[in-house]
Design an enzyme around this catalytic site. Structure first.
Site, PDB file in Angstrom:
ATOM      1  N   GLN A 276       1.837   5.832   9.264  1.00 30.74           N
ATOM      2  CA  GLN A 276       0.572   4.670   8.287  1.00 30.74           C
ATOM      3  C   GLN A 276      -0.366   4.461   9.815  1.00 30.74           C
ATOM      4  O   GLN A 276      -0.399   4.722  10.624  1.00 30.74           O
ATOM      5  CB  GLN A 276       1.089   3.512   8.333  1.00 30.74           C
ATOM      6  CG  GLN A 276       2.037   4.049   7.242  1.00 30.74           C
ATOM      7  CD  GLN A 276       3.682   3.051   6.578  1.00 30.74           C
ATOM      8  OE1 GLN A 276       4.595   2.899   6.038  1.00 30.74           O
ATOM      9  NE2 GLN A 276       2.469   1.672   6.416  1.00 30.74           N
TER      10      GLN A 276
ATOM     11  N   GLN B 176      -5.138   3.933   1.754  1.00 28.54           N
ATOM     12  CA  GLN B 176      -4.392   2.160   2.048  1.00 28.54           C
ATOM     13  C   GLN B 176      -5.386   1.214   1.354  1.00 28.54           C
ATOM     14  O   GLN B 176      -4.874   0.372   1.238  1.00 28.54           O
ATOM     15  CB  GLN B 176      -3.479   1.963   2.560  1.00 28.54           C
ATOM     16  CG  GLN B 176      -3.734   0.876   3.657  1.00 28.54           C
ATOM     17  CD  GLN B 176      -4.839   1.720   4.233  1.00 28.54           C
ATOM     18  OE1 GLN B 176      -5.261   2.977   5.079  1.00 28.54           O
ATOM     19  NE2 GLN B 176      -5.188   0.456   5.447  1.00 28.54           N
TER      20      GLN B 176
ATOM     21  N   CYS C 194       1.043  -1.215   0.019  1.00 31.41           N
ATOM     22  CA  CYS C 194       0.283   0.506  -0.261  1.00 31.41           C
ATOM     23  C   CYS C 194       0.465   1.417  -0.076  1.00 31.41           C
ATOM     24  O   CYS C 194       0.613   2.416  -0.596  1.00 31.41           O
ATOM     25  CB  CYS C 194      -0.933  -0.336   1.337  1.00 31.41           C
ATOM     26  SG  CYS C 194       0.067   0.058   2.790  1.00 31.41           S
TER      27      CYS C 194
ATOM     28  N   HIS D 224      -3.344   6.480   4.778  1.00 32.16           N
ATOM     29  CA  HIS D 224      -1.636   6.792   4.746  1.00 32.16           C
ATOM     30  C   HIS D 224      -0.616   7.858   4.650  1.00 32.16           C
ATOM     31  O   HIS D 224      -2.055   9.044   3.544  1.00 32.16           O
ATOM     32  CB  HIS D 224      -0.637   5.737   4.456  1.00 32.16           C
ATOM     33  CG  HIS D 224      -0.826   4.236   4.932  1.00 32.16           C
ATOM     34  ND1 HIS D 224      -1.601   4.368   5.643  1.00 32.16           N
ATOM     35  CD2 HIS D 224      -0.374   2.998   4.471  1.00 32.16           C
ATOM     36  CE1 HIS D 224      -0.942   2.570   6.718  1.00 32.16           C
ATOM     37  NE2 HIS D 224      -0.570   1.912   5.883  1.00 32.16           N
TER      38      HIS D 224
ATOM     39  N   SER E 107      -5.640   1.162   9.938  1.00 34.49           N
ATOM     40  CA  SER E 107      -6.275   0.582   9.495  1.00 34.49           C
ATOM     41  C   SER E 107      -5.542  -0.160   8.289  1.00 34.49           C
ATOM     42  O   SER E 107      -5.510  -1.452   8.070  1.00 34.49           O
ATOM     43  CB  SER E 107      -7.084   0.683   7.750  1.00 34.49           C
ATOM     44  OG  SER E 107      -5.952   2.005   7.304  1.00 34.49           O
ATOM     45  N   GLY E 108      -4.296  -0.256   8.150  1.00 34.51           N
ATOM     46  CA  GLY E 108      -2.659  -0.720   7.338  1.00 34.51           C
ATOM     47  C   GLY E 108      -2.367  -2.086   8.184  1.00 34.51           C
ATOM     48  O   GLY E 108      -2.305  -3.017   7.619  1.00 34.51           O
TER      49      GLY E 108
ATOM     50  N   ARG F 151       4.176   4.455  12.771  1.00 36.09           N
ATOM     51  CA  ARG F 151       2.672   4.134  12.451  1.00 36.09           C
ATOM     52  C   ARG F 151       2.575   5.206  13.631  1.00 36.09           C
ATOM     53  O   ARG F 151       2.842   5.710  14.240  1.00 36.09           O
ATOM     54  CB  ARG F 151       2.305   2.896  13.455  1.00 36.09           C
ATOM     55  CG  ARG F 151       2.543   1.121  13.249  1.00 36.09           C
ATOM     56  CD  ARG F 151       1.124   1.459  12.464  1.00 36.09           C
ATOM     57  NE  ARG F 151       1.301  -0.141  11.704  1.00 36.09           N
ATOM     58  CZ  ARG F 151       0.672  -0.550  10.528  1.00 36.09           C
ATOM     59  NH1 ARG F 151      -0.241   0.648   9.840  1.00 36.09           N
ATOM     60  NH2 ARG F 151       0.068  -2.154  10.103  1.00 36.09           N
TER      61      ARG F 151
ATOM     62  N   LYS G 236      10.027  -2.974   1.466  1.00 32.90           N
ATOM     63  CA  LYS G 236       8.936  -3.142   0.208  1.00 32.90           C
ATOM     64  C   LYS G 236       8.877  -1.561  -0.181  1.00 32.90           C
ATOM     65  O   LYS G 236       9.096  -1.463  -1.678  1.00 32.90           O
ATOM     66  CB  LYS G 236       7.634  -3.417   1.237  1.00 32.90           C
ATOM     67  CG  LYS G 236       7.596  -4.722   1.267  1.00 32.90           C
ATOM     68  CD  LYS G 236       6.487  -4.795   2.274  1.00 32.90           C
ATOM     69  CE  LYS G 236       6.156  -6.192   2.613  1.00 32.90           C
ATOM     70  NZ  LYS G 236       4.867  -6.594   3.231  1.00 32.90           N
TER      71      LYS G 236
END
Length: 240
Positions: free
Chosen positions: A62, A223, A35, A148, A65-66, A141, A119
């Site tokens: 972030q 995201q 995401c 995000h 919800s991630g 976070r 990533k």
């Protein structure tokens, strides 16, 4: 990261899945990027096409919800508990989330980066088909329920001034520019929550670099939508 599996953002690299045909009788996998990578590259790729990014520094902020619905519920619960003077319940994360922020909970690698950060590095190179582009990331976070945010610093091979960059972004698919300096109004996670478009603002020349070879931008995206479900639906639509 399998070289035989396309990693696709439809607005960015649809050509990566050009060889995949429905009804061919052959099984095929197409992967959704992470995401954070999707939200970042939606904004950066139109600029990359014009001026070629040499180096990108990303800091992410972030949302709960991630980490799933349970993390969102725990953030609500912790907020109530802290406001009531109680010890916060920490089941999803091993530290207080409400009124706090901390390094992303993905496992730390031997190089000191966590998986989420790597990533962004690896997926950007694969999606852009550019093994030489330099990418570094710090993923955090923050106590936001959904969507995000990312601060992105760019160094270009070719000059690109901020006004041209803003015009490019205004004409990019899936992007909305929110860049009102006079009113100090820029993208926020709250405003992009439950929306498809990725919002970009704070477009400005990087004063630490000479000339028009660097920009800073601020990006927000849901995201759950563009960072996950919508991107997958768009990939499916391209095959139909």
């Amino acid at each position: 990261m399998d070289e035989n599996v396309p990693l696709v953002i439809p607005e960015v690299n649809p050509e990566a899945m050009a060889h995949v045909k429905l009804g061919s009788g052959k099984g095929a996998l197409i992967a959704n990027p992470n995401c954070s990578t999707i939200i970042c590259l939606m904004a950066v790729t139109p600029l990359h096409r014009r001026a070629k990014v040499k180096r990108m520094v990303v800091s992410t902020y972030q949302a709960a919800s991630g980490a799933g619905a349970a993390a969102m519920e725990e953030l609500v619960q912790q907020t109530r508990e802290v406001l009531e003077g109680k010890e916060p319940t920490c089941n999803i994360f091993n530290q207080q989330y409400a009124f706090n922020l901390f390094s992303h909970n993905a496992p730390i690698q031997l190089n000191g980066y966590n998986e989420e950060e790597m990533k962004l590095v690896k997926e950007t190179r694969k999606i852009w088909n550019d093994k030489d582009v330099k990418v570094t990331a710090t993923c955090i976070r923050v106590p936001v329920m959904r969507a995000h945010a990312e601060s992105v610093n760019l160094q270009f091979e070719n000059p690109l001034d901020e006004n041209t960059a803003r015009d490019i972004l205004k004409n990019a698919p899936g992007i909305v520019v929110v860049d009102d300096r006079a009113s100090n109004r820029f993208p926020t996670p709250l405003e992009v929550s439950n929306k498809d478009d990725v919002a970009v603002g704070r477009v400005r020349r990087d004063v630490s670099q000479d000339g028009d070879y660097g920009l800073d931008i601020f990006v927000c995206g849901d995201q759950i939508r563009k960072g996950a479900a919508l991107n997958a639906v768009q990939i499916a639509e391209m095959l139909l």
